[in-house]
Design an enzyme around this catalytic site. Structure first.
Site, PDB file in Angstrom:
ATOM      1  N   GLY A 107       0.823  -1.201   0.000  1.00  0.00           N
ATOM      2  CA  GLY A 107       0.000   0.000   0.000  1.00  0.00           C
ATOM      3  C   GLY A 107       0.854   1.247   0.000  1.00  0.00           C
ATOM      4  O   GLY A 107       2.055   1.191   0.277  1.00  0.00           O
ATOM      5  N   CYS A 138       5.249  -6.324   1.203  1.00  0.00           N
ATOM      6  CA  CYS A 138       5.672  -4.924   1.206  1.00  0.00           C
ATOM      7  C   CYS A 138       5.126  -4.211   2.445  1.00  0.00           C
ATOM      8  O   CYS A 138       5.575  -4.480   3.553  1.00  0.00           O
ATOM      9  CB  CYS A 138       5.269  -4.243  -0.098  1.00  0.00           C
ATOM     10  N   TYR A 139       4.125  -3.324   2.304  1.00  0.00           N
ATOM     11  CA  TYR A 139       3.546  -2.682   3.484  1.00  0.00           C
ATOM     12  C   TYR A 139       3.062  -3.732   4.475  1.00  0.00           C
ATOM     13  O   TYR A 139       3.194  -3.557   5.695  1.00  0.00           O
ATOM     14  CB  TYR A 139       2.383  -1.777   3.074  1.00  0.00           C
ATOM     15  N   HIS A 225       7.487  -7.729  -4.327  1.00  0.00           N
ATOM     16  CA  HIS A 225       6.189  -8.115  -4.888  1.00  0.00           C
ATOM     17  C   HIS A 225       6.299  -9.439  -5.646  1.00  0.00           C
ATOM     18  O   HIS A 225       6.628  -9.453  -6.837  1.00  0.00           O
ATOM     19  CB  HIS A 225       5.665  -7.025  -5.816  1.00  0.00           C
ATOM     20  N   GLU A 227       3.914 -11.138  -6.673  1.00  0.00           N
ATOM     21  CA  GLU A 227       2.750 -11.274  -7.545  1.00  0.00           C
ATOM     22  C   GLU A 227       2.968 -10.741  -8.951  1.00  0.00           C
ATOM     23  O   GLU A 227       2.199 -11.050  -9.863  1.00  0.00           O
ATOM     24  CB  GLU A 227       1.523 -10.599  -6.917  1.00  0.00           C
ATOM     25  N   SER A 280     -17.323  -1.924 -28.086  1.00  0.00           N
ATOM     26  CA  SER A 280     -16.255  -1.140 -28.707  1.00  0.00           C
ATOM     27  C   SER A 280     -15.539  -1.913 -29.803  1.00  0.00           C
ATOM     28  O   SER A 280     -14.779  -1.331 -30.567  1.00  0.00           O
ATOM     29  CB  SER A 280     -15.225  -0.744 -27.640  1.00  0.00           C
ATOM     30  N   GLY A 281     -15.758  -3.231 -29.852  1.00  0.00           N
ATOM     31  CA  GLY A 281     -15.026  -4.070 -30.797  1.00  0.00           C
ATOM     32  C   GLY A 281     -13.808  -4.693 -30.166  1.00  0.00           C
ATOM     33  O   GLY A 281     -13.133  -5.515 -30.780  1.00  0.00           O
ATOM     34  N   GLY A 282     -13.518  -4.308 -28.910  1.00  0.00           N
ATOM     35  CA  GLY A 282     -12.396  -4.877 -28.196  1.00  0.00           C
ATOM     36  C   GLY A 282     -12.780  -6.145 -27.446  1.00  0.00           C
ATOM     37  O   GLY A 282     -13.945  -6.553 -27.426  1.00  0.00           O
ATOM     38  N   VAL A 283     -11.785  -6.745 -26.821  1.00  0.00           N
ATOM     39  CA  VAL A 283     -11.982  -8.003 -26.100  1.00  0.00           C
ATOM     40  C   VAL A 283     -12.998  -7.846 -24.974  1.00  0.00           C
ATOM     41  O   VAL A 283     -13.933  -8.640 -24.829  1.00  0.00           O
ATOM     42  CB  VAL A 283     -10.636  -8.491 -25.516  1.00  0.00           C
ATOM     43  N   ASP A 284     -12.819  -6.796 -24.164  1.00  0.00           N
ATOM     44  CA  ASP A 284     -13.588  -6.662 -22.926  1.00  0.00           C
ATOM     45  C   ASP A 284     -15.084  -6.549 -23.168  1.00  0.00           C
ATOM     46  O   ASP A 284     -15.885  -7.294 -22.585  1.00  0.00           O
ATOM     47  CB  ASP A 284     -13.101  -5.445 -22.127  1.00  0.00           C
ATOM     48  N   SER A 285     -15.464  -5.614 -24.021  1.00  0.00           N
ATOM     49  CA  SER A 285     -16.894  -5.395 -24.235  1.00  0.00           C
ATOM     50  C   SER A 285     -17.536  -6.587 -24.943  1.00  0.00           C
ATOM     51  O   SER A 285     -18.693  -6.932 -24.675  1.00  0.00           O
ATOM     52  CB  SER A 285     -17.138  -4.101 -25.027  1.00  0.00           C
ATOM     53  N   LYS A 434      -7.047  -8.849 -18.058  1.00  0.00           N
ATOM     54  CA  LYS A 434      -7.231  -9.093 -19.491  1.00  0.00           C
ATOM     55  C   LYS A 434      -7.033 -10.558 -19.862  1.00  0.00           C
ATOM     56  O   LYS A 434      -7.803 -11.117 -20.642  1.00  0.00           O
ATOM     57  CB  LYS A 434      -6.267  -8.210 -20.284  1.00  0.00           C
TER      58      LYS A 434
END
Length: 579
Positions: A107, A138-139, A225, A227, A280-285, A434
């Site tokens: 953090g 970390c924190y 980190h 991760e 939008s034509g992208g992966v997400d939408s 993603k």
């Protein structure tokens, strides 16, 4: 019991050193454990899947790191359920998940600050009684050291980026790993004296203690980190803690995500209610639309908005893909003049994002009113393909239940939405990255041509033209430059090896010589990155011959450009987009 400290012995130098003091951090980076004192943030939000339904998983307590969700994602990759809770969640909320382990995230705060985040009241007593293994990152590690009576001090040597560490043979955390490994650091504070019962099991090249463990108590800490992908053995270390030490249950698959999200959407959208999806034509939408369509069928109405900020021939190409590949009914709305008129003269990137967010909602509102004439009532829900990187880069939005982080930028579909919006948002991908979205799409048989597309920002070319997007011929120029760059990448067989590639129009003119004449034309920058999740990224190392070819073609074919620059900055310190 808590308390008791002993000095850490150093073999190289006596260095005493928040986990990433911001004044020492690279520009643009969000650093764990250092920065402005913590601010109060609005509480709320569900914890995702129903509490307790994945007993034996991992609870991640969020103290504001930009990588916190990445911790949960990496745990899920191990096949173990992980849920994020705010760092100040009640102990009862933590216990309701019956966790097999708890991870304390990094953090942007320092443990020294008044009001700095701590563990939930009664947490450590519960941990000791139930023998639940805890890992601080970390924190989180610094919080453990301070809580148990050790000493954390600002370090003389701040550590950012890749660093080599050396672990001790026989350590529980590093069992089965090589003693030397490269990790991703981001801290300015350090553990100067360890509490009684704790052992330093790894040090950096500067002899700073970067890993601690108290195996009898089941409490462990990492100053770096594990991760992020840049920590080369980080997944092995997390796996050792989650599966080896904590022995958590393997109880999580992408099919679980699909089933749970379909159930959540069905419960949220009542029978007879309709929803609008912004494609939008992208992966997400596309994945979001397919997921919601799976839940509510033809009550989903998709709209694709041409906001005047799209890439070269994007609207016609995307609409053809929707019709021929995705087989979803989609309405095209040409609102380019509406968007560009509102953006005229606007140079501030945050204002551009806010304007674009507001205009999108206005378009959806108009579209919904048109549907009202057909359906007899107005759709009440708006579907968006928001991903977790959008959320955390916009800082914790009200109601997310996440806390303690700092804003990098607003995304048009997160921090850029107007107050009083009449739609209720449904964001089924909100807690996914993603690569997870692509796997989810493949599970639902979304065509590969959608899943393999490079990400494109919601605000479009507005964040790839520095300054006023309507100035001069900037939009047409950057479209042509971007088209040449992407086509050359595809021709070289590199498209699928690159996470994202694009061009940026700079408000800078330089002197050149073209056709035996002196010119004074614009500079454009090219950027291509590799990444596993969009949270951290490296620039793609093109062969010099490829860059030479691209530069020559752009300068020969695009009027108004006489100089090409290639961005060789990683994330952090830079973000992927320039604005």
């Amino acid at each position: 019991s808590l308390g008791g400290a002993r000095p850490i012995r150093r073999s190289i130098a006596q260095r005493v050193g928040p986990c990433g003091a911001r004044e020492h951090a690279p520009a643009g980076a969000t650093i764990d454990g250092g920065g402005a004192p913590p601010a109060e943030r609005q509480k709320g939000a569900s914890d995702g899947p129903a509490a307790g339904t994945h007993a034996g998983g991992v609870v991640v307590l969020d103290y504001g790191s930009q990588y916190t969700q990445l911790i949960a994602r990496k745990v899920r990759e191990l096949g173990v359920y992980a849920v994020l809770l705010p760092g100040d969640a009640s102990l009862e909320r933590v216990k309701s998940h019956a966790p097999g382990a708890v991870i304390l995230s990094g953090g942007p705060n320092s443990v020294h600050w008044e009001g700095a985040p701590t563990a939930p009241e009664g947490f450590w007593e519960w941990q000791e009684q139930e023998k639940v293994p805890v890992l601080g990152i970390c924190y989180g590690m610094q919080l453990i050291v301070k809580t148990f009576g050790g000493v954390v001090k600002p370090g003389d040597a701040k550590e950012y980026g890749r660093m080599m560490i050396h672990s001790e043979d026989g350590s529980g955390l590093y069992e089965g790993q090589s003693l030397e490994q490269s990790v991703w650091m981001s801290h300015g504070d350090e553990a100067a004296e360890l509490p009684a019962g704790f052992t330093c099991v790894a040090r950096s090249a500067q002899a700073i203690c970067v890993a601690v463990e108290n195996s009898s108590r089941g409490v462990y800490g990492l100053q770096y980190h594990p991760e992020v992908t840049h920590s080369e053995k980080g997944m092995a270390t997390l796996g050792r803690f989650v599966l080896g030490i904590a022995k958590c249950n393997k109880n999580w698959t992408m099919q679980d995500v699909l089933d749970e999200q379909v159930a959540i959407i069905k419960a949220k959208v009542p029978d007879g209610a309709h929803a609008i999806c912004a494609l939008s034509g992208g992966v997400d939408s596309c994945v979001a639309a397919t997921l919601v369509h799976k839940a509510i069928g033809d009550r989903l109405h998709c709209v694709f908005v041409d906001n005047g900020l799209l890439r070269y021939k994007e609207a016609e190409r995307v609409m053809a893909m929707f019709e021929n590949q995705l087989h979803l009914p989609v309405t095209l709305v040409d609102a380019s003049e509406q968007f560009l008129s509102k953006l005229k003269g606007v140079e501030d990137p945050e204002r551009k994002r806010k304007i674009i967010g507001a205009e999108f909602i206005a378009i959806f509102d108009t579209f919904a009113k048109g549907l009202n004439e057909q359906l007899g009532h107005t759709p009440a829900f708006l579907i968006q393909g928001t991903l977790y990187p959008d959320v955390i880069e916009s800082a914790p939005p009200p109601g997310s239940g996440m806390k303690h982080s700092h804003t990098i930028k607003s995304h048009h579909n997160v921090g850029g939405l107007p107050e009083g919006m009449r739609f209720e948002l449904i964001e089924p991908l909100r807690w996914l990255f993603k690569d997870e979205v692509r796997r989810l799409g493949a599970l639902m048989e979304v065509p590969k041509m959608f899943l393999s597309r490079h990400p494109f920002p919601g605000p479009g070319l507005a964040v790839r033209i520095i300054g006023d997007v309507t100035a001069g011929d900037a939009l047409n120029t950057i479209r042509l430059v971007d088209e040449i760059f992407i086509e050359e990448i595809k021709a070289a067989g590199l498209y699928d090896k690159i996470w994202q590639a694009f061009a940026v129009h700079l408000p800078v003119r330089t002197v050149g010589v073209q056709g035996d004449q002196r010119t004074h034309r614009h500079v454009v920058a090219l950027r291509a990155i590799t990444s596993a999740d969009g949270m951290t990224a490296d620039w793609y190392d093109f062969p010099a011959a490829f860059l030479r070819t691209v530069s020559t073609k752009i300068c020969n074919k695009v009027e108004g450009v006489n100089r090409i620059a290639y961005d060789i900055t990683s994330k952090p310190p830079a973000t992927v987009e320039w604005e």
